[in-house]
Design a protein around this motif. Structure first.
Motif, PDB file in Angstrom:
ATOM      1  N   TYR A   1       0.827  -1.212   0.000  1.00 26.80           N
ATOM      2  CA  TYR A   1       0.000   0.000   0.000  1.00 26.80           C
ATOM      3  C   TYR A   1       0.858   1.258   0.000  1.00 26.80           C
ATOM      4  O   TYR A   1       0.498   2.267  -0.597  1.00 26.80           O
ATOM      5  CB  TYR A   1      -0.960   0.005   1.184  1.00 26.80           C
ATOM      6  N   LYS A   2       2.005   1.204   0.665  1.00 31.11           N
ATOM      7  CA  LYS A   2       2.902   2.358   0.679  1.00 31.11           C
ATOM      8  C   LYS A   2       3.400   2.649  -0.742  1.00 31.11           C
ATOM      9  O   LYS A   2       3.412   3.809  -1.179  1.00 31.11           O
ATOM     10  CB  LYS A   2       4.080   2.078   1.606  1.00 31.11           C
TER      11      LYS A   2
ATOM     12  N   TYR B   1       1.880   1.820  -3.492  1.00 30.62           N
ATOM     13  CA  TYR B   1       0.714   2.274  -4.252  1.00 30.62           C
ATOM     14  C   TYR B   1       0.445   3.753  -3.999  1.00 30.62           C
ATOM     15  O   TYR B   1       0.221   4.518  -4.933  1.00 30.62           O
ATOM     16  CB  TYR B   1      -0.502   1.427  -3.859  1.00 30.62           C
ATOM     17  N   ARG B   2       0.474   4.154  -2.717  1.00 28.48           N
ATOM     18  CA  ARG B   2       0.237   5.568  -2.391  1.00 28.48           C
ATOM     19  C   ARG B   2       1.308   6.456  -3.013  1.00 28.48           C
ATOM     20  O   ARG B   2       1.004   7.541  -3.529  1.00 28.48           O
ATOM     21  CB  ARG B   2       0.231   5.756  -0.871  1.00 28.48           C
ATOM     22  N   LYS B   3       2.555   6.003  -2.983  1.00 23.58           N
ATOM     23  CA  LYS B   3       3.649   6.797  -3.546  1.00 23.58           C
ATOM     24  C   LYS B   3       3.452   6.988  -5.056  1.00 23.58           C
ATOM     25  O   LYS B   3       3.561   8.108  -5.568  1.00 23.58           O
ATOM     26  CB  LYS B   3       4.978   6.084  -3.280  1.00 23.58           C
TER      27      LYS B   3
END
Length: 120
Positions: free
Chosen positions: A70-71, A73-75
């Motif tokens: 998820y990190k 993906y957010r980046k």
């Protein structure tokens, strides 16, 4: 050698349907004593604790991998949104002079027209 088959020579088996041989199955019976108790493996508390610890470790590992995914993906989404925003702003800034061009020309004509007759 003729059309008759002998007992010593089996019939030719076609490759599509192999001939099944009939066999008997051996079945063994035994008499159990009256006080028969089946063997059961006793699980120690240590084994239960190890299983619990292993389960918790796998669960934590799964959470950690999910957090990393998820990190990333957010980046990547942040980068894409920032780039899109910059492109939108650049496009709007390039449209402003085209949109304001006729108004600027009209205002310059109006100001020159107003100053011209009063100077006489």
């Amino acid at each position: 050698m003729g059309a008759l088959e002998t007992e010593d020579q089996p019939a030719p088996v076609s490759p599509l349907k192999p001939k099944k041989l009939k066999t008997s199955k051996d079945v063994h019976f035994s008499v159990l004593p009256d006080k028969y108790e089946p063997l059961e493996e006793e699980r120690d508390e240590e084994e239960v604790m190890e299983d619990t610890k292993e389960r918790l470790r796998r669960k934590e590992e799964k959470k950690r991998k999910k957090k990393i995914r998820y990190k990333k993906y957010r980046k990547n989404m942040g980068k894409a949104l920032r780039f899109s925003w910059r492109c939108l702003i650049a496009g709007l800034q390039s449209l402003v002079p085209v949109y304001m061009g006729p108004m600027a020309a009209a205002s310059s004509v109006v100001t020159t027209a107003n100053t011209g007759p009063t100077a006489r």
